[in-house]
Write an enzyme that holds these catalytic residues in place. Structure first.
Site, short mmCIF file in Angstrom:
data_model
loop_
_atom_site.label_atom_id
_atom_site.label_comp_id
_atom_site.label_asym_id
_atom_site.label_seq_id
_atom_site.Cartn_x
_atom_site.Cartn_y
_atom_site.Cartn_z
N LYS A 124 0.63 -1.24 0.03
CA LYS A 124 0.03 0.05 -0.02
C LYS A 124 0.89 1.25 0.02
O LYS A 124 0.46 2.19 -0.59
CB LYS A 124 -0.84 -0.04 1.18
N LYS A 226 -5.17 -12.08 -8.28
CA LYS A 226 -6.17 -11.94 -7.05
C LYS A 226 -7.31 -11.08 -7.67
O LYS A 226 -7.05 -10.26 -8.13
CB LYS A 226 -5.55 -11.43 -5.96
N LYS A 229 -10.84 -5.20 -4.90
CA LYS A 229 -11.64 -4.05 -5.02
C LYS A 229 -10.51 -3.10 -6.13
O LYS A 229 -10.71 -2.44 -6.94
CB LYS A 229 -11.87 -3.40 -3.82
#
Ligand code: ADP
Ligand code: TRP
Length: 361
Positions: A124, A226, A229
């Protein structure tokens, strides 16, 4: 027989199961097979507690109106997928303020080094800083003056908050997808460290739960590893029929097998994985055989896949639509859930405060 023995096990006697999903958007098939379908299967046999992680959502998505909508949507999707508020405790993370206090306390026993080494933090942080390389040397970038708005301390301490969600309820089982296993490992480490530092047996060490199988990783339709979102490759539980069919028909494949028993490419293996999750074993075998003898037509495989996914998602979609505007029901369920979750949380927090020496005169 004494009264105690003849009574069915009360919730308090069952093992505690806890899990949550971040309020960052609608739920997709990854969330469903990795987490939600397990929540539903476990709700009767365990003291099950499921929540919407709105505080965790703030680490990456701080838009107030989107957050509020996302919480409502996820609660509606939980209920529509079969969670029953009479069996499971359903609540919103921020409705349990004890979590925030214990997060502060537990952080005193968590090292910034171990947090900075967490894979999800590095991913992230890299995304936020626009760094593409896999280089591990992101510490310098993070410490750099320009990073302070983009990589916030909440993101770094995400695993502490997740550990607190679990430990404050003294949960032993945590049904989550494969991508969350490192966070669970940290939770066990923090529990052990706290117990041993204060010489207490306060926290059990929680494990993932998958009905005896391996934790699943639901792949994306774009050939990637994967469904997620932020990957933009999702099939949502609330997708309408047309949208869903279109997404499946557009899924990435390859040119097809040229010789018998050729190895399967990643994008096509992804379609098989989705088929294994949604279709009957004979159907999967039929397509595997067709691949092996080169007679497979990907168009047929995709049609079958869309059909079988719709059998799962359409009934959920219909119930979501009914529930989405029913704030009265949602409010009632969440108020009861918060009360139940706070009961345990307040007891654990009182123990933690006492053990750490925060005591009243
Ligand atoms: P996302 O990755 O889409 O942002 P979350 O991180 O909120 O979703 O995940 C919520 C739950 O769903 C977690 O238990 C996570 O492990 C599970 N999950 C999410 N994506 C997948 C996936 N592709 N395969 C398996 N489980 C998944
Ligand atoms: N980190 C989890 C995810 O991204 C969400 C989560 C927060 C969670 N707290 C939790 C999951 C506690 C299980 C238990 O999916």
């Amino acid at each position: 027989m004494s009264e105690n023995i003849s009574k069915p096990a009360k919730a308090a006697e069952k093992e505690v199961v806890l899990s949550g999903i971040r309020a960052t958007g609608h739920l997709h098939l990854g969330n469903y097979f990795g987490a939600l379908s397990k929540f539903v299967r476990m709700q009767h046999d365990y003291d099950s507690r499921y929540f919407v992680a709105d505080l965790h959502a703030l680490t990456t998505s701080p838009d107030p109106s989107a957050l509020h909508e996302n919480v409502r949507n996820i609660v509606a999707e939980y209920l529509a997928a079969g969670l029953n508020p009479d069996e499971a405790t359903l609540f919103v993370q921020s409705d349990v303020p004890e979590v925030s206090e214990m997060y502060l306390l537990l952080n005193m026993h968590v090292g910034i080094g171990e947090l900075m080494r967490t894979a999800s933090f590095k991913d992230k942080a890299r995304k936020a800083l626009g760094i593409n390389s896999d280089s591990d040397d992101i510490e310098k970038e993070i410490i750099g003056t320009d990073s302070n708005k983009r990589v916030n301390a909440g993101l770094l301490t995400y695993p502490t908050l997740m550990a607190v969600d679990i430990l404050i309820q003294k949960a032993k089982k945590v049904p989550v997808g494969k991508d969350q296993e490192q966070h669970l490992e940290l939770t066990r480490r923090f529990a052990r460290r706290f117990n041993s530092f204060y010489n207490v047996e306060l926290f059990p060490e929680p494990t993932n739960f998958d009905f005896g199988g391996k934790p699943v990783k639901v792949p994306g339709l774009d050939g990637s590893g994967k469904m997620g979102k932020s990957e933009g490759n999702c099939i949502y539980l609330i997708d309408d029929e047309k949208t869903l069919r279109k997404k499946v028909m557009r899924a990435v494949t390859d040119e097809g097998p040229k010789e018998p028993n050729q190895p399967v490419s990643q994008p096509v293996e992804n379609l098989f994985t989705l088929l294994e999750l949604t279709s009957a074993p004979e159907v999967v075998q039929q397509y595997r055989d067709a691949y092996a003898d080169c007679s497979i037509r990907y168009g047929d495989l995709k049609k079958q896949l869309a059909e079988d996914i719709l059998k799962i998602t359409l009934p959920i979609r219909e119930r979501v639509i009914d529930l989405q505007n029913d704030d009265v029901t949602i409010r009632r369920i969440l108020a009861r859930g918060a009360e139940q979750a706070r009961e345990t949380a307040a007891k654990t927090l009182a123990e933690v405060r006492h053990v750490m020496g925060i005591r009243r005169f």
